[in-house]
Design a protein around this motif. Sequence first.
Motif, PDB file in Angstrom:
ATOM      1  N   ASN A   6     -45.178  66.231  33.476  1.00 29.41           N
ATOM      2  CA  ASN A   6     -44.586  65.736  32.237  1.00 29.41           C
ATOM      3  C   ASN A   6     -43.922  64.384  32.421  1.00 29.41           C
ATOM      4  OD1 ASN A   6     -45.400  68.025  30.865  1.00 29.41           O
ATOM      5  ND2 ASN A   6     -43.451  69.088  31.113  1.00 29.41           N
TER       6      ASN A   6
ATOM      7  N   TYR B 113     -45.016  61.087  30.154  1.00 31.45           N
ATOM      8  CA  TYR B 113     -44.105  60.305  29.313  1.00 31.45           C
ATOM      9  C   TYR B 113     -43.555  59.063  30.016  1.00 31.45           C
ATOM     10  CZ  TYR B 113     -44.263  64.250  26.110  1.00 31.45           C
ATOM     11  OH  TYR B 113     -44.681  65.229  25.244  1.00 31.45           O
TER      12      TYR B 113
ATOM     13  N   SER C 172     -37.220  70.338  29.976  1.00 32.66           N
ATOM     14  CA  SER C 172     -37.257  69.722  28.635  1.00 32.66           C
ATOM     15  C   SER C 172     -36.143  68.708  28.429  1.00 32.66           C
ATOM     16  CB  SER C 172     -37.158  70.811  27.557  1.00 32.66           C
ATOM     17  OG  SER C 172     -38.318  71.610  27.527  1.00 32.66           O
TER      18      SER C 172
ATOM     19  N   ARG D 187     -47.545  68.798  25.588  1.00 32.58           N
ATOM     20  CA  ARG D 187     -47.107  68.619  26.973  1.00 32.58           C
ATOM     21  C   ARG D 187     -48.113  69.192  27.955  1.00 32.58           C
ATOM     22  NH1 ARG D 187     -40.670  69.991  26.853  1.00 32.58           N
ATOM     23  NH2 ARG D 187     -40.190  68.672  25.050  1.00 32.58           N
TER      24      ARG D 187
END
Length: 447
Positions: free
Chosen positions: A259, A263, A221, A184
């Motif tokens: 992040n 993604y 997360s 990450r």
Amino acid sequence: MPKYIVHFAQYHEDFRLAELDALSTLEGVPIKYDRESYSPESPFLIVEIESSEQARKLARRGILLRKIVEYWGCAETYGQLFAEVKQTPERWDEYMTCSFKFMVEGFGRSLTLEEQVAVIESFSFLGFKGPIKMKNPDVEFSVCEEYGETDKPVPPKSPKRIWFGRLIAQGSRDLISKFDLKKRKYLGNTSMDAELSLVMANQALARPGALVYDPFVGTGSFLLTCSHFGAFSMGSDIDGRQIRGTAGFRRGVNGIKANLAQYDLADRVLDTVVFDICRNPWRRGTKFDAIVTDPPYGVRAGAKRLGRKNGTVPEVSFKIIDGVENYKRDDYYPPTIPYEMSDVISDLLNFAAQELVVGGRLVYWLPTVADEYDHKDIPSHPALRLVANSEQPFGSWSRRLVTMEKITEVEPSAASSPAPGHEPAHKNFREKYFNRFEPLPSDPSKQ
């Protein structure tokens, strides 16, 4: 119903059935299994499922589920196994001319190439005439010799059981690598590891169209894993530095947004905002399909809420500095006070009961002292039912993944409550942790 072999990963054994049940609910796949036959020492479980198509649906999001195999036999010896397989020869006809391969493995012991070849050749009585194809065969058969876990340097010579069947589907354990913390762009000291974050997304029934909220979002997360499965997500935190990336291990990379870009999930994460969950700005009424969170409990970061130890001090809060009220300045950071763990959990349950839709789930971590834990430690609420309670041990302490489901609209007077006359093991957890779980000086009853 037909029988299938669920082959679990030998990790987080206390979480496996909880995830399996969640996958059943999530995918609408009815399953039957004998809970008493489940053993944390074994990765195998026989489950009844309506069809292979349903089994594929059940497996496709599995994290602790490695694969599902159509049951053809299970025995202590190959002779017994062959005898069982020969009782259903009608199964073989469909695969007589298909390309095929055998996958032979051991649990608790590695098998040499020569041993694997010998096992494959011992199944020649099946009489398959199709070509052997190691890549993308029409059908794959699975043989697993179960020796069990052992502390001895030399494993047993003979397996306890031999499992055999046709491979139906594999889980999604590849996602653990995809969301690995080491890969990450941004993370902090409280970032949850990928495997458990994914399991929590399954426990929460995260799915396309669902709205998932994390009130202690930290480095985000759970936003990643829940949104990966199609859910819209959002989070909040009292400390905006974690969200923005001005605190943590990798600073200057734009925080959570880095992040989301990594993604490609920015279109599913609606927003991250900064406020105290105790004084949240949400309008009253149900809105979230799931609340997924890891409340700060003091091992790496202590829980805080707005306030001053000596109460509100107007002359400080409204002090004029350079012609501007103190609380309006860009560099103003609201004062905070410690937020005791049992209060955090109680407030979290009350919030979930108020803000979840009926059928929505609350999935959260609860720290506890291993020797003091009692099932009465799990707080209850009239609007919530306990779905699962799984333990991850760390020696003197552990944390428990608690899953609850809203079963009814909340009454105005309803509130979370501990068991009468019972002090939960997570009360004052931070102080207990840094006191190495010795009796606290402030507790005369335990001195």
